[in-house]
Design a protein around this motif. Structure first.
Motif, PDB file in Angstrom:
ATOM      1  N   ARG A 110       0.835  -1.202   0.000  1.00  0.00           N
ATOM      2  CA  ARG A 110       0.000   0.000   0.000  1.00  0.00           C
ATOM      3  C   ARG A 110       0.872   1.255   0.000  1.00  0.00           C
ATOM      4  NH1 ARG A 110      -4.047  -1.176   4.855  1.00  0.00           N
ATOM      5  NH2 ARG A 110      -4.578   1.030   4.531  1.00  0.00           N
ATOM      6  N   ALA A 111       1.971   1.231   0.733  1.00  0.00           N
ATOM      7  CA  ALA A 111       2.876   2.377   0.740  1.00  0.00           C
ATOM      8  C   ALA A 111       3.460   2.601  -0.650  1.00  0.00           C
ATOM      9  CB  ALA A 111       3.989   2.163   1.761  1.00  0.00           C
ATOM     10  N   ARG A 112       3.956   1.560  -1.255  1.00  0.00           N
ATOM     11  CA  ARG A 112       4.542   1.699  -2.601  1.00  0.00           C
ATOM     12  C   ARG A 112       3.525   2.220  -3.601  1.00  0.00           C
ATOM     13  NH1 ARG A 112       9.518  -0.311  -3.466  1.00  0.00           N
ATOM     14  NH2 ARG A 112      10.432  -1.717  -1.910  1.00  0.00           N
ATOM     15  N   ALA A 113       2.300   1.737  -3.519  1.00  0.00           N
ATOM     16  CA  ALA A 113       1.261   2.188  -4.446  1.00  0.00           C
ATOM     17  C   ALA A 113       0.966   3.674  -4.274  1.00  0.00           C
ATOM     18  CB  ALA A 113      -0.013   1.368  -4.225  1.00  0.00           C
ATOM     19  N   ALA A 114       1.208   4.199  -3.061  1.00  0.00           N
ATOM     20  CA  ALA A 114       0.990   5.615  -2.783  1.00  0.00           C
ATOM     21  C   ALA A 114       2.236   6.463  -3.047  1.00  0.00           C
ATOM     22  CB  ALA A 114       0.545   5.788  -1.330  1.00  0.00           C
ATOM     23  N   GLY A 115       3.305   5.841  -3.540  1.00  0.00           N
ATOM     24  CA  GLY A 115       4.535   6.577  -3.813  1.00  0.00           C
ATOM     25  C   GLY A 115       5.369   6.847  -2.581  1.00  0.00           C
ATOM     26  N   VAL A 116       5.162   6.065  -1.524  1.00  0.00           N
ATOM     27  CA  VAL A 116       5.872   6.227  -0.258  1.00  0.00           C
ATOM     28  C   VAL A 116       6.841   5.065  -0.079  1.00  0.00           C
ATOM     29  CG1 VAL A 116       5.613   6.363   2.255  1.00  0.00           C
ATOM     30  CG2 VAL A 116       3.923   7.453   0.756  1.00  0.00           C
ATOM     31  N   VAL A 117       8.055   5.353   0.366  1.00  0.00           N
ATOM     32  CA  VAL A 117       9.085   4.332   0.542  1.00  0.00           C
ATOM     33  C   VAL A 117       8.821   3.558   1.842  1.00  0.00           C
ATOM     34  CG1 VAL A 117      11.554   3.898   0.848  1.00  0.00           C
ATOM     35  CG2 VAL A 117      10.777   5.729  -0.694  1.00  0.00           C
ATOM     36  N   PRO A 118       8.573   2.232   1.770  1.00  0.00           N
ATOM     37  CA  PRO A 118       8.325   1.463   2.987  1.00  0.00           C
ATOM     38  C   PRO A 118       9.618   0.909   3.578  1.00  0.00           C
ATOM     39  CG  PRO A 118       7.856   0.096   1.085  1.00  0.00           C
ATOM     40  CD  PRO A 118       8.343   1.426   0.550  1.00  0.00           C
ATOM     41  N   ALA A 160      20.199   2.426  13.732  1.00  0.00           N
ATOM     42  CA  ALA A 160      20.198   1.096  13.123  1.00  0.00           C
ATOM     43  C   ALA A 160      19.759   1.094  11.670  1.00  0.00           C
ATOM     44  CB  ALA A 160      19.316   0.176  13.946  1.00  0.00           C
ATOM     45  N   ILE A 161      19.930   2.210  10.988  1.00  0.00           N
ATOM     46  CA  ILE A 161      19.590   2.300   9.570  1.00  0.00           C
ATOM     47  C   ILE A 161      20.443   3.378   8.935  1.00  0.00           C
ATOM     48  CG2 ILE A 161      17.716   3.969   9.936  1.00  0.00           C
ATOM     49  CD1 ILE A 161      16.178   2.489   7.694  1.00  0.00           C
ATOM     50  N   SER A 162      20.796   3.200   7.683  1.00  0.00           N
ATOM     51  CA  SER A 162      21.626   4.178   6.987  1.00  0.00           C
ATOM     52  C   SER A 162      20.833   5.445   6.678  1.00  0.00           C
ATOM     53  CB  SER A 162      22.145   3.575   5.668  1.00  0.00           C
ATOM     54  OG  SER A 162      22.756   4.568   4.870  1.00  0.00           O
ATOM     55  N   ALA A 163      21.460   6.587   6.888  1.00  0.00           N
ATOM     56  CA  ALA A 163      20.813   7.867   6.578  1.00  0.00           C
ATOM     57  C   ALA A 163      20.554   8.010   5.093  1.00  0.00           C
ATOM     58  CB  ALA A 163      21.670   9.023   7.086  1.00  0.00           C
ATOM     59  N   ALA A 164      21.335   7.295   4.276  1.00  0.00           N
ATOM     60  CA  ALA A 164      21.184   7.402   2.829  1.00  0.00           C
ATOM     61  C   ALA A 164      19.804   6.922   2.356  1.00  0.00           C
ATOM     62  CB  ALA A 164      22.275   6.593   2.132  1.00  0.00           C
ATOM     63  N   VAL A 165      19.153   6.086   3.149  1.00  0.00           N
ATOM     64  CA  VAL A 165      17.831   5.578   2.782  1.00  0.00           C
ATOM     65  C   VAL A 165      16.835   6.716   2.626  1.00  0.00           C
ATOM     66  CG1 VAL A 165      15.896   4.178   3.634  1.00  0.00           C
ATOM     67  CG2 VAL A 165      18.256   3.377   3.915  1.00  0.00           C
ATOM     68  N   PHE A 166      17.027   7.802   3.360  1.00  0.00           N
ATOM     69  CA  PHE A 166      16.046   8.886   3.410  1.00  0.00           C
ATOM     70  C   PHE A 166      16.361  10.028   2.448  1.00  0.00           C
ATOM     71  CE2 PHE A 166      16.235   6.684   7.471  1.00  0.00           C
ATOM     72  CZ  PHE A 166      14.913   6.309   7.625  1.00  0.00           C
ATOM     73  N   ALA A 167      17.355   9.882   1.614  1.00  0.00           N
ATOM     74  CA  ALA A 167      17.694  10.925   0.642  1.00  0.00           C
ATOM     75  C   ALA A 167      16.589  11.002  -0.407  1.00  0.00           C
ATOM     76  CB  ALA A 167      19.027  10.624  -0.015  1.00  0.00           C
ATOM     77  N   ARG A 168      16.318  12.222  -0.892  1.00  0.00           N
ATOM     78  CA  ARG A 168      15.288  12.409  -1.934  1.00  0.00           C
ATOM     79  C   ARG A 168      15.964  12.661  -3.272  1.00  0.00           C
ATOM     80  NH1 ARG A 168       9.803  13.139  -0.278  1.00  0.00           N
ATOM     81  NH2 ARG A 168       9.509  13.006  -2.497  1.00  0.00           N
TER      82      ARG A 168
END
Length: 379
Positions: free
Chosen positions: A283-291, A371-379
């Motif tokens: 559902r997130a992907r379908a809305a254009g949101v990164v899950p 516990a997660i890379s900051a690069a994941v949140f780059a736009r």
């Protein structure tokens, strides 16, 4: 509003019904009382507006007066900043049962990482309140209309947040990521220091320099209603409907295992939880949101009955293996790896444990945010 400015989300709260049997706090009604509630804003701006909700109310909710000011501590406000908030130009509003309202824009400029005192005067009966059970922030309730007072004389202290669903701030038009942290008590902040803003979304927001909105509800489950509507039910409203949301961290499943016996149903199998998480990711992907998936933490020694069993550990291991291996999530916030004791991975690292063996302390929440890379949140 200048063309180089836009409204962005400064705060959101996940709300539940006072009838909720797993909310772990008593249902509340109020009459002729003022609520001074404290909201922490990760980001400031040149103006703001507030969202008030009567979503779970069963009768109209009358707001007699609403004011905002800078909070100076202990419920006191900086008087020069005290500002009346209006609704279509009026100082009062009636919110129908099941509805929400957005205030007029307010000429108030909160600073980054600041506290906003929101004073609500409720002149009549509120009925059973729509609220967020565990705000981890002290609020203050006084008799009569004290919304304009500098201090809160003879106030009763409360630990829940009533009717305030969110705050928007006005700022530069440049687009930045908006991260929604969607989950249960691990996201809500249980185990961290009240009033200190040390929940994992707070740490992550400071680390990334972008808004990380906390839409956690303590006790919330993925598959079933209880402490709030099931994650599958509230995901659209509390996560995907947030304006500008770019990423959503999905942290649910622990309570599906640990609280299963509270309503007399069998503990879900791993496949049921996996199917639920899969549905949210899709559902997130379908809305254009990164899950982003979040693993389930260790539970050995949990002081709450039912959270650690051999069957539950098997389910947790299977769910975590799927979260780490699936391509449905763009990344993984590996809470399990961040919090577990290296010498005994079914339990918390003692230095990260709040003491109940189920929730992290301040250091544990900070470890989650790392516990997660900051690069994941780059736009």
């Amino acid at each position: 509003m200048n063309s180089d400015q836009r409204w962005s989300v400064g705060h959101r709260a996940a709300l539940v019904s006072s009838y909720d049997t797993l909310a772990f706090v008593p249902a509340r009604r109020f009459h002729d009382e003022t609520f001074r509630q404290i909201i922490h804003l990760h980001r400031g701006g040149s103006g703001l507006r507030l969202h008030l909700s009567n979503r779970f109310g069963e009768e109209p909710l009358v707001v007699g007066e609403l004011r905002v000011a800078a909070h100076t501590g202990g419920g006191s406000i900086a008087v020069p900043t005290d500002t009346v908030v209006t609704f279509g130009g009026a100082k009062f509003v009636t919110i129908p049962a099941g509805e929400s309202v957005v205030t007029d824009p307010v000429n108030f400029a909160p600073e980054d990482d600041s506290e906003l005192a929101v004073s609500l005067y409720m002149p009549g009966s509120t009925g059973l309140a729509t609220f967020h059970p565990f705000a981890l922030q002290t609020g203050y309730v006084t008799s009569g209309n004290t919304a304009a007072e500098k201090q809160t004389p003879n106030a009763d202290e409360i630990g829940s947040l009533f009717w305030i669903a969110g705050v928007d701030v006005l700022g530069p038009g440049a687009h930045t990521p908006v991260v929604v942290a969607f989950g249960d008590s691990l996201t809500d902040g249980t185990g961290t220091t009240s009033g200190a803003n040390r929940r994992y979304p707070d740490h992550l927001s400071r680390r990334l320099g972008v808004p990380v909105l906390n839409l956690g509800i303590s006790g919330n489950r993925l598959l079933r209603d209880g402490a709030g509507e099931a994650g599958l039910t509230r995901f659209q409203r509390d996560a995907l409907d947030v304006p500008g949301v770019s990423h959503v961290i999905i942290e649910l499943g622990t309570n599906d295992i640990g609280l299963a016996t509270m309503d007399g149903r069998p503990r879900p199998e791993a496949r049921e939880i996996v199917d639920g998480l899969y549905a949210l990711a899709r559902r997130a992907r379908a809305a254009g949101v990164v899950p982003i998936g979040a693993t389930l933490p260790p539970t050995e020694g949990a002081v709450y009955e039912g959270f650690h069993t051999a069957q539950g550990d098997r389910v947790r291991d299977e769910v975590n293996a799927w979260i780490r291996g699936t391509a449905e999530f763009a990344a993984v916030l590996d809470i399990d790896a961040a919090l577990r004791d290296p010498s005994r991975p079914t339990r918390y690292d003692p230095g990260l444990d709040s003491g109940d063996h189920l929730h992290p302390n301040d250091a544990g929440a900070a470890a989650m945010a790392q516990a997660i890379s900051a690069a994941v949140f780059a736009r």
